[in-house]
Motif scaffolding. Structure first.
Motif, PDB file in Angstrom:
ATOM      1  N   ALA A  11       5.020  -4.811  -2.223  1.00 21.03           N
ATOM      2  CA  ALA A  11       5.544  -5.545  -1.146  1.00 21.03           C
ATOM      3  C   ALA A  11       4.441  -5.838  -0.469  1.00 21.03           C
ATOM      4  O   ALA A  11       4.439  -6.995  -0.168  1.00 21.03           O
ATOM      5  CB  ALA A  11       5.915  -4.346  -0.665  1.00 21.03           C
ATOM      6  N   PHE A  12       3.700  -5.111  -0.615  1.00 14.18           N
ATOM      7  CA  PHE A  12       2.013  -5.566  -0.369  1.00 14.18           C
ATOM      8  C   PHE A  12       1.687  -7.455  -1.294  1.00 14.18           C
ATOM      9  O   PHE A  12       1.439  -8.271  -0.106  1.00 14.18           O
ATOM     10  CB  PHE A  12       0.728  -5.069  -0.726  1.00 14.18           C
ATOM     11  N   ALA A  25      10.815 -10.459   2.516  1.00 10.74           N
ATOM     12  CA  ALA A  25      11.774 -10.482   2.250  1.00 10.74           C
ATOM     13  C   ALA A  25      13.019 -10.168   2.132  1.00 10.74           C
ATOM     14  O   ALA A  25      13.852 -10.327   1.371  1.00 10.74           O
ATOM     15  CB  ALA A  25      12.062  -9.333   3.674  1.00 10.74           C
ATOM     16  N   ASP A  26      13.576 -11.236   1.917  1.00  8.56           N
ATOM     17  CA  ASP A  26      13.922 -12.118   0.922  1.00  8.56           C
ATOM     18  C   ASP A  26      13.920 -12.294  -0.148  1.00  8.56           C
ATOM     19  O   ASP A  26      15.662 -12.276  -0.649  1.00  8.56           O
ATOM     20  CB  ASP A  26      14.119 -13.955   1.862  1.00  8.56           C
ATOM     21  N   ALA A  34      12.334  -2.884   7.179  1.00  6.17           N
ATOM     22  CA  ALA A  34      12.139  -2.094   6.267  1.00  6.17           C
ATOM     23  C   ALA A  34       9.941  -2.278   5.328  1.00  6.17           C
ATOM     24  O   ALA A  34       9.975  -1.729   5.325  1.00  6.17           O
ATOM     25  CB  ALA A  34      12.875  -1.867   4.398  1.00  6.17           C
ATOM     26  N   LEU A  35      10.487  -3.494   4.555  1.00  5.58           N
ATOM     27  CA  LEU A  35       9.260  -4.045   4.302  1.00  5.58           C
ATOM     28  C   LEU A  35       8.368  -3.781   5.478  1.00  5.58           C
ATOM     29  O   LEU A  35       6.349  -3.691   5.062  1.00  5.58           O
ATOM     30  CB  LEU A  35       9.804  -5.413   3.864  1.00  5.58           C
ATOM     31  N   SER A  36       7.828  -4.577   6.709  1.00  3.67           N
ATOM     32  CA  SER A  36       7.384  -3.979   7.885  1.00  3.67           C
ATOM     33  C   SER A  36       6.734  -2.378   7.737  1.00  3.67           C
ATOM     34  O   SER A  36       5.575  -2.056   7.607  1.00  3.67           O
ATOM     35  CB  SER A  36       7.940  -4.015   8.709  1.00  3.67           C
ATOM     36  N   HIS A  37       7.638  -1.846   7.951  1.00  2.00           N
ATOM     37  CA  HIS A  37       7.864   0.181   7.521  1.00  2.00           C
ATOM     38  C   HIS A  37       6.664   0.286   6.725  1.00  2.00           C
ATOM     39  O   HIS A  37       5.730   1.639   6.605  1.00  2.00           O
ATOM     40  CB  HIS A  37       8.338   0.603   7.475  1.00  2.00           C
ATOM     41  N   ALA A  38       7.634  -0.898   5.229  1.00  2.00           N
ATOM     42  CA  ALA A  38       6.270  -0.071   3.790  1.00  2.00           C
ATOM     43  C   ALA A  38       5.300  -0.456   4.211  1.00  2.00           C
ATOM     44  O   ALA A  38       4.277   0.749   3.481  1.00  2.00           O
ATOM     45  CB  ALA A  38       7.288  -0.433   2.525  1.00  2.00           C
ATOM     46  N   GLY A  44      -1.704   2.662   6.306  1.00  4.13           N
ATOM     47  CA  GLY A  44      -2.053   4.086   6.209  1.00  4.13           C
ATOM     48  C   GLY A  44      -2.210   5.455   5.119  1.00  4.13           C
ATOM     49  O   GLY A  44      -3.367   5.972   5.777  1.00  4.13           O
ATOM     50  N   LYS A  45      -1.651   5.174   4.148  1.00  8.75           N
ATOM     51  CA  LYS A  45      -2.303   5.940   3.338  1.00  8.75           C
ATOM     52  C   LYS A  45      -3.568   5.009   2.457  1.00  8.75           C
ATOM     53  O   LYS A  45      -4.829   6.473   2.286  1.00  8.75           O
ATOM     54  CB  LYS A  45      -1.629   5.570   1.275  1.00  8.75           C
ATOM     55  N   LEU A  46      -4.137   3.972   2.529  1.00 10.13           N
ATOM     56  CA  LEU A  46      -5.655   3.318   1.890  1.00 10.13           C
ATOM     57  C   LEU A  46      -6.392   3.097   3.206  1.00 10.13           C
ATOM     58  O   LEU A  46      -7.608   3.043   2.965  1.00 10.13           O
ATOM     59  CB  LEU A  46      -5.726   1.843   2.174  1.00 10.13           C
TER      60      LEU A  46
END
Length: 299
Positions: A11-12, A25-26, A34-38, A44-46
């Motif tokens: 996604a990134f 997203a397309d 959903a992509l923005s939240h991912a 946050g993880k990194l």
């Protein structure tokens, strides 16, 4: 630091390469939210910010640029590995996205696409037809189709369909009682149907004869942005149009249109399918190219 998932990293990479949440997203077939939240979850993880976001722009931070430079080769290697499995299974699968101009899309649909879909039912072909020349990498396409002269220099081009001619055409009813033009400059005294390019500029009609080239900004009170509409307007007697030969050919055969300035309309290099030189060519695109070459060689 929590280890991100492969989906998070893909996604990134999609957002980073397209510089747009909407376009990424397309391509990925997910919603923008959903992509923005991912991406928020990945940051946050990194524990670092990967993008600089404003209401009008999106750019990579230094950390994001570093991650993308390391991640792109890894994802390409993964694509190659998965593609190898597809080949060992004996048939290509996945999605093939091609961006083509209208002329190219017509030729492919009539001569290559039906056979391709019959041979490779596991491939989903997404053929997008539009006039404007797009960045196929940024827009998420595997390949594009344009006139050879318009193909970017850093792309691999596969020419097909032979040379093309642009023809000046008009209805016999429009030419009745008047002397047809004999040189491009003569067009200044005639009613022409002008063409608006996808860039917004009006097209200057380009002619050539014995090495001499001339571009004419023709007069006219009607401007259109589609070759089919130009042909129809010319057939309706609205004036002289300048269009690719395949669009005018049906009405030339029926006599609804005739050509003028024939000796100023030489053939020019035709269409080409093109794709990035540096990118792995997945099996669906390779299969499509092979079929395209076989059809073109048998013409």
């Amino acid at each position: 630091m929590r280890r991100p998932s492969l989906n998070d990293l893909a996604a990134f990479a999609a957002v980073a390469n397209h510089r747009s949440f909407r376009r990424a997203a397309d391509v990925m077939g997910v919603s923008r939210s959903a992509l923005s939240h991912a991406i928020i979850g990945l940051e946050g993880k990194l524990g670092v910010r990967l993008f600089n976001r404003t209401t009008r722009s999106l750019s990579l931070t230094q950390a994001g640029a570093t991650l993308l430079a390391r991640l792109d080769p890894v994802l390409q290697d993964l694509d190659r590995a998965l593609d190898t499995l597809s080949e060992e299974r004996g048939t290509p699968s996945g999605t093939l996205r091609i961006n083509a101009n209208k002329s190219g899309a017509r030729i492919l649909l009539a001569n290559v696409v039906p056979r391709f879909l019959d041979l490779y039912p596991d491939v989903e072909l997404d053929l997008v037809s539009e006039g404007r020349l797009v960045d196929i990498v940024e827009q998420g396409f595997d390949a594009g189709v344009r006139l050879l002269e318009a193909v970017p220099q850093d792309m691999v081009a596969v020419k097909f369909g032979g040379d093309v001619r642009f023809l000046a055409v008009a209805a016999p009813s429009y030419l009745e009682g008047i002397v047809p033009p004999t040189t491009p400059d003569d067009l200044q005294a005639y009613r022409c149907i002008r063409q608006r390019l996808p860039s917004g500029k009006r097209y200057r009609w380009e002619f050539a004869k014995r090495g001499a080239e001339i571009a004419v900004d023709v007069p006219g009170n009607l401007t259109l942005d589609d070759n089919d509409l130009l042909v129809q307007a010319a057939a309706d007697g609205r004036g002289i149009a300048y269009v690719p030969e395949p669009f005018a050919e049906p009405l030339l055969k029926t006599g609804q249109l005739v050509t003028i300035l024939d000796d100023w309309c030489p053939p020019m290099p035709g269409l080409a399918l093109y794709f990035p030189r540096s990118r792995h060519v997945a099996s669906p695109l390779r299969a499509f190219i092979d079929l395209l070459k076989r059809w073109d060689g048998a013409r």
